[in-house]
Write a protein that holds these residues in place. Sequence first.
Motif, PDB file in Angstrom:
ATOM      1  N   LEU A  21       0.837  -1.168   0.077  1.00 15.19           N
ATOM      2  CA  LEU A  21      -0.145  -0.102   0.041  1.00 15.19           C
ATOM      3  C   LEU A  21       0.860   1.038  -0.032  1.00 15.19           C
ATOM      4  O   LEU A  21       1.744   1.422   0.818  1.00 15.19           O
ATOM      5  CB  LEU A  21      -0.901   0.106   1.092  1.00 15.19           C
ATOM      6  N   ASP A  22       0.407   2.156  -0.885  1.00 17.11           N
ATOM      7  CA  ASP A  22       1.283   3.251  -0.879  1.00 17.11           C
ATOM      8  C   ASP A  22       0.465   4.421  -0.014  1.00 17.11           C
ATOM      9  O   ASP A  22      -0.495   4.840  -0.733  1.00 17.11           O
ATOM     10  CB  ASP A  22       1.546   3.833  -2.444  1.00 17.11           C
ATOM     11  N   ALA A  23       0.936   4.782   1.077  1.00 20.09           N
ATOM     12  CA  ALA A  23       0.258   5.675   2.012  1.00 20.09           C
ATOM     13  C   ALA A  23       0.195   6.970   1.322  1.00 20.09           C
ATOM     14  O   ALA A  23      -0.804   7.884   1.808  1.00 20.09           O
ATOM     15  CB  ALA A  23       0.641   5.584   3.222  1.00 20.09           C
ATOM     16  N   GLN A  24       0.942   7.399   0.274  1.00 19.33           N
ATOM     17  CA  GLN A  24       0.777   8.863  -0.132  1.00 19.33           C
ATOM     18  C   GLN A  24      -0.081   8.761  -1.018  1.00 19.33           C
ATOM     19  O   GLN A  24      -0.761   9.804  -1.454  1.00 19.33           O
ATOM     20  CB  GLN A  24       2.173   9.137  -0.835  1.00 19.33           C
ATOM     21  N   VAL A  41      -1.816  -8.164 -11.394  1.00 16.63           N
ATOM     22  CA  VAL A  41      -1.958  -7.301 -10.442  1.00 16.63           C
ATOM     23  C   VAL A  41      -3.041  -6.509 -10.540  1.00 16.63           C
ATOM     24  O   VAL A  41      -3.493  -5.805 -11.356  1.00 16.63           O
ATOM     25  CB  VAL A  41      -0.554  -6.157 -10.699  1.00 16.63           C
ATOM     26  N   GLU A  42      -3.809  -6.832  -9.271  1.00 19.80           N
ATOM     27  CA  GLU A  42      -5.054  -5.963  -9.065  1.00 19.80           C
ATOM     28  C   GLU A  42      -4.907  -4.593  -8.153  1.00 19.80           C
ATOM     29  O   GLU A  42      -3.990  -4.642  -7.283  1.00 19.80           O
ATOM     30  CB  GLU A  42      -5.978  -6.953  -8.315  1.00 19.80           C
ATOM     31  N   THR A  43      -5.614  -3.682  -8.516  1.00 24.31           N
ATOM     32  CA  THR A  43      -5.444  -2.458  -7.858  1.00 24.31           C
ATOM     33  C   THR A  43      -6.596  -1.806  -7.413  1.00 24.31           C
ATOM     34  O   THR A  43      -7.412  -2.069  -7.729  1.00 24.31           O
ATOM     35  CB  THR A  43      -4.720  -1.183  -8.652  1.00 24.31           C
ATOM     36  N   VAL A  44      -6.401  -1.480  -5.880  1.00 21.92           N
ATOM     37  CA  VAL A  44      -7.493  -0.792  -5.210  1.00 21.92           C
ATOM     38  C   VAL A  44      -7.096   0.419  -4.730  1.00 21.92           C
ATOM     39  O   VAL A  44      -5.977   0.746  -4.164  1.00 21.92           O
ATOM     40  CB  VAL A  44      -7.776  -1.646  -3.951  1.00 21.92           C
ATOM     41  N   THR A  45      -8.000   1.642  -4.796  1.00 17.64           N
ATOM     42  CA  THR A  45      -7.652   2.712  -4.781  1.00 17.64           C
ATOM     43  C   THR A  45      -8.343   3.670  -3.554  1.00 17.64           C
ATOM     44  O   THR A  45      -9.816   3.628  -4.015  1.00 17.64           O
ATOM     45  CB  THR A  45      -7.540   3.799  -5.966  1.00 17.64           C
ATOM     46  N   ILE A  46      -7.694   3.961  -2.563  1.00 24.26           N
ATOM     47  CA  ILE A  46      -8.763   4.327  -1.557  1.00 24.26           C
ATOM     48  C   ILE A  46      -8.572   6.010  -1.291  1.00 24.26           C
ATOM     49  O   ILE A  46      -7.348   6.551  -1.081  1.00 24.26           O
ATOM     50  CB  ILE A  46      -8.302   3.666  -0.234  1.00 24.26           C
ATOM     51  N   ALA A  49      -5.849   9.950   0.416  1.00 22.40           N
ATOM     52  CA  ALA A  49      -4.569  10.087   0.868  1.00 22.40           C
ATOM     53  C   ALA A  49      -4.174  11.445   0.995  1.00 22.40           C
ATOM     54  O   ALA A  49      -4.940  12.307   0.228  1.00 22.40           O
ATOM     55  CB  ALA A  49      -3.878   8.993  -0.151  1.00 22.40           C
ATOM     56  N   PRO A  50      -2.808  11.726   1.333  1.00 23.04           N
ATOM     57  CA  PRO A  50      -2.161  10.963   2.093  1.00 23.04           C
ATOM     58  C   PRO A  50      -2.579  10.347   3.664  1.00 23.04           C
ATOM     59  O   PRO A  50      -3.185  11.111   4.124  1.00 23.04           O
ATOM     60  CB  PRO A  50      -0.875  11.616   2.308  1.00 23.04           C
ATOM     61  N   PHE A  51      -2.158   9.017   3.915  1.00 24.52           N
ATOM     62  CA  PHE A  51      -2.631   8.660   5.293  1.00 24.52           C
ATOM     63  C   PHE A  51      -1.347   8.327   5.981  1.00 24.52           C
ATOM     64  O   PHE A  51      -0.245   8.044   5.601  1.00 24.52           O
ATOM     65  CB  PHE A  51      -3.195   7.326   4.910  1.00 24.52           C
ATOM     66  N   VAL A  52      -1.515   8.898   7.353  1.00 25.40           N
ATOM     67  CA  VAL A  52      -0.483   8.942   8.064  1.00 25.40           C
ATOM     68  C   VAL A  52      -0.443   7.899   8.942  1.00 25.40           C
ATOM     69  O   VAL A  52      -1.505   7.574   9.767  1.00 25.40           O
ATOM     70  CB  VAL A  52      -0.421  10.141   8.985  1.00 25.40           C
ATOM     71  N   LEU A  53       0.253   6.773   8.883  1.00 24.64           N
ATOM     72  CA  LEU A  53       0.129   5.485   9.494  1.00 24.64           C
ATOM     73  C   LEU A  53       1.483   5.033  10.456  1.00 24.64           C
ATOM     74  O   LEU A  53       2.717   5.031  10.004  1.00 24.64           O
ATOM     75  CB  LEU A  53       0.268   4.164   8.272  1.00 24.64           C
ATOM     76  N   GLU A  54       1.175   5.038  11.862  1.00 23.97           N
ATOM     77  CA  GLU A  54       2.229   4.931  12.508  1.00 23.97           C
ATOM     78  C   GLU A  54       1.559   3.831  13.670  1.00 23.97           C
ATOM     79  O   GLU A  54       0.786   3.646  13.807  1.00 23.97           O
ATOM     80  CB  GLU A  54       2.534   6.056  13.510  1.00 23.97           C
TER      81      GLU A  54
END
Length: 454
Positions: A21-24, A41-46, A49-54
């Motif tokens: 997952l590219d959080a950007q 390759v399947e893609t899912v686009t949410i 973004a950008p998502f801050v994941l920590e």
Amino acid sequence: MSEWKFNRDAIRAFRFVRCGLDAQTGVAQLVYAFDDGPELVETVTIPGAPFVLEGARAVAVERALRLLHLITGVSYYKAAVPEEIRIDSYAIDADTAALLELIYVNGLGEFAYRNGLNLHGKIRFPVAAGDAEGMAPALGLREHALVAIGGGKDSLVSIEALRALDIGQTVTWIGGSQLIRACAERTGLPTLNIGRALASQLFDYNREGAWNGHIPVTVLNSAIMALAALLHGVDQVVFSNERSASYGSLIEGTGEVNHQWSKGWTCEKAFGEYLQRHVAADLHYYSLLRPLSELAVARQFARTDHYDAHFSSCNRNFHILGERPANRWCGVCPKCHFVFLALAPFMSKPRLVRIFGRNLLDDPAQTDGYDALLEYQNHKPFECVGEGRESRAAMAALSERPEWREDALVERFASEIRPQLSEEELRIEPLLVIDDEQRIPPKLWERLRAHLAT
Ligand SMILES: CC(=O)N[C@H]1[C@@H](OP(=O)(O)OP(=O)(O)OC[C@H]2O[C@@H](n3ccc(=O)[nH]c3=O)[C@H](O)[C@@H]2O)O[C@H](CO)[C@@H](O)[C@@H]1O[C@H](C)C(=O)N[C@@H](C)C(=O)N[C@@H](CCC(=O)O)C(=O)O
Ligand SMILES: Nc1ncnc2c1ncn2[C@@H]1O[C@H](COP(=O)(O)OP(=O)(O)OP(=O)(O)O)[C@@H](O)[C@H]1O
């Protein structure tokens, strides 16, 4: 790489290659392959973004992503149904493997039946010893619901119920359907449209002789929505799967085959519990309509005409490839047949005929379709339709109404089919009873039950 050709019978292994997952950008890549063939390759686009994941949230997102990778693989695995399943870039524990085997074997039940395959005992996910992930912690997710919308009546009933109970919600859908978008916008609520693109080779493989058939699309959409909920930091993923979805078609010599298995209770319970054990303890996945039959949902839907000119339950609207019906209702498929019949006891005839553009119950050409719904000389169709007893009870109710009883198929039911049935089993009221088998958060359930009972 030497020229690799898809040959269903020569393939030995299906591989879960990797996922990321590219959080950007919010783009997830789900990568698969058969043997040493090209990457699929399947893609899912949410969006968002950008998502801050920590910290714990980043761990939960990674677990949800892997779960999505594992579930979404069903579309590709089914193309060859090889002997071996391999996971190249991470390990899973026995609990995860058990969930996947449950989903693959049952969710591909109709696929297997139609193709003459037996998947029982054949689908084995490799378990890596000693890799148990431990119980997932609570993440402190915000109280808010991502509500799946499918363009049909069911999700609109849930959305209106949540609105009546003042629960914050975002109306969420996957894919590019303009019909779903129109319904979502009609709600006037915040929306989220998630993109999804299947690996294009799947369509080539289909032309080159792949096994093909139905897949458990609802649990796949559920896994996408669970990932989206974590990225947006919200605590509920809400579907609108009714009680009736837990019952399949009874096939002579085979037993029960459920087209909508992944809408059923067994799947909801297993998937929802897994999320809380392995992904986030405070992520709640549930179906708001589980306590209701299809007829009870239809009765709720009839309460408002706000969506009459926008919604459609006809699945022919939702093909990725191929034609869509010129009108929102094709009028000849099992879903059109059933939804017309289920709504008829609860709304005025002119309103219903206006929605569909015609009266399906006065069209003798639809006799076979209605016989299948009634389980008369046929089995319930492989579609998202109510139980046979619901169709019979709705038909019985109509045969007592002056405005319906002379219509061709109602008249035929009254004169030919009804005399063979027990009158007690034709009552609608017992089918409208609210059930207790559900996993709606308790504090919401108290209020929802009161709302549904009015
Ligand atoms: C729209 C529809 O009903 N599609 C089903 C149909 O597929 P068809 O080839 O006519 O058109 P496409 O949907 O464009 O699919 C093209 C190919 O891609 C495969 N595929 C698609 C989506 C996916 O997630 N994975 C895939 O592998 C598909 O197999 C085609 O080869 O017939 C197919 C075979 O029976 C069905 O699998 C298609 O169903 C879609 C996956 C779908 O989204 N269907 C929903 C409208 C649906 O059936 N919902 C159920 C929910 C029950 C459940 O969760 O199992 C319902 O309403 O009962
Ligand atoms: N493209 C989609 N994106 C997100 N959720 C979807 C999508 N299609 C269907 N769903 C959800 O899957 C579940 C089952 O779909 P289903 O088609 O039964 O519901 P519906 O479209 O709301 O109503 P109907 O039964 O009248 O078609 C519902 O919760 C629905 O919201």
